[in-house]
Design an enzyme around this catalytic site. Sequence first.
Site, PDB file in Angstrom:
ATOM      1  N   ASP A  97     -38.781 -18.089  50.799  1.00 19.49           N
ATOM      2  CA  ASP A  97     -39.478 -17.073  50.026  1.00 19.49           C
ATOM      3  C   ASP A  97     -40.920 -17.450  49.700  1.00 19.49           C
ATOM      4  OD1 ASP A  97     -38.726 -19.085  48.266  1.00 19.49           O
ATOM      5  OD2 ASP A  97     -37.728 -17.768  46.845  1.00 19.49           O
ATOM      6  N   ILE A  98     -41.147 -18.734  49.401  1.00 16.27           N
ATOM      7  CA  ILE A  98     -42.485 -19.153  48.967  1.00 16.27           C
ATOM      8  C   ILE A  98     -42.747 -20.604  49.349  1.00 16.27           C
ATOM      9  CG2 ILE A  98     -41.649 -19.803  46.659  1.00 16.27           C
ATOM     10  CD1 ILE A  98     -44.385 -18.815  45.556  1.00 16.27           C
ATOM     11  N   ASP A 100     -44.718 -23.315  47.719  1.00 17.20           N
ATOM     12  CA  ASP A 100     -45.372 -23.608  46.447  1.00 17.20           C
ATOM     13  C   ASP A 100     -45.837 -25.066  46.471  1.00 17.20           C
ATOM     14  OD1 ASP A 100     -46.175 -23.714  43.801  1.00 17.20           O
ATOM     15  OD2 ASP A 100     -44.247 -23.134  42.974  1.00 17.20           O
ATOM     16  N   THR A 101     -44.977 -25.982  46.104  1.00 18.74           N
ATOM     17  CA  THR A 101     -45.316 -27.403  46.175  1.00 18.74           C
ATOM     18  C   THR A 101     -45.013 -27.971  47.560  1.00 18.74           C
ATOM     19  OG1 THR A 101     -43.122 -28.106  45.461  1.00 18.74           O
ATOM     20  CG2 THR A 101     -44.781 -27.719  43.726  1.00 18.74           C
ATOM     21  N   GLY A 102     -44.183 -27.280  48.335  1.00 15.93           N
ATOM     22  CA  GLY A 102     -43.798 -27.729  49.658  1.00 15.93           C
ATOM     23  C   GLY A 102     -42.568 -28.617  49.672  1.00 15.93           C
ATOM     24  N   THR A 104     -39.312 -28.136  48.861  1.00 15.51           N
ATOM     25  CA  THR A 104     -38.115 -27.555  49.474  1.00 15.51           C
ATOM     26  C   THR A 104     -38.289 -27.456  50.981  1.00 15.51           C
ATOM     27  OG1 THR A 104     -37.642 -26.294  47.465  1.00 15.51           O
ATOM     28  CG2 THR A 104     -36.566 -25.564  49.491  1.00 15.51           C
ATOM     29  N   ASP A 153     -36.357 -14.746  41.908  1.00 20.61           N
ATOM     30  CA  ASP A 153     -35.838 -14.447  40.570  1.00 20.61           C
ATOM     31  C   ASP A 153     -36.699 -15.023  39.463  1.00 20.61           C
ATOM     32  OD1 ASP A 153     -35.062 -17.191  41.014  1.00 20.61           O
ATOM     33  OD2 ASP A 153     -33.639 -16.967  39.377  1.00 20.61           O
TER      34      ASP A 153
END
Length: 167
Positions: A97-98, A100-102, A104, A153
């Site tokens: 989904d995103i 962000d910090t990378g 995941t 979410d």
Amino acid sequence: MELIIHKKDIQLRVKQLALDIANDHINTGNSLPPVMICILNGAYMFYADLLRNMPLDVQSDFVRMKSYEGQDNSGGIQIIKGLEIDLKGRNVYIVDDICDTGTTILEALFMVNSHLPAQVKVVTLTRRGGGVNLTDFCGFVIGEEFIAGYGLDNNGTGRNLEDLYAV
């Protein structure tokens, strides 16, 4: 919540991403169907729409990785569900989904690469501008706002919304 990306814009972009990914796969000359891997839970709506728009056959798998507790993602990555499909010699597209910090996405890349695929590419609905960019295909660049809707979410709610909102 403030609307930041309308569902019509999301759907148009998803259709284009599906074509871009299909062309990328075709251009590699790999005769095996590509494998699309969804990182649950946030990417499920994006993933479903992306696959519905793919103009070629694909194989599908899901991994469940948890990095957020509320709006805090500082606790590391938990792998709840791993891979079930053989990836050796395959073109693999990790869908999230995103970016962000990378964290995941990096964990997913380590997991997938250990299965000896031909290539691995990352597809995200969104990524933060000015942040870590691990994406090969990205729908939208966003700012620092926390977002919800279209699968993402806000403490367990908002996933069902068709648009993306800043929380």
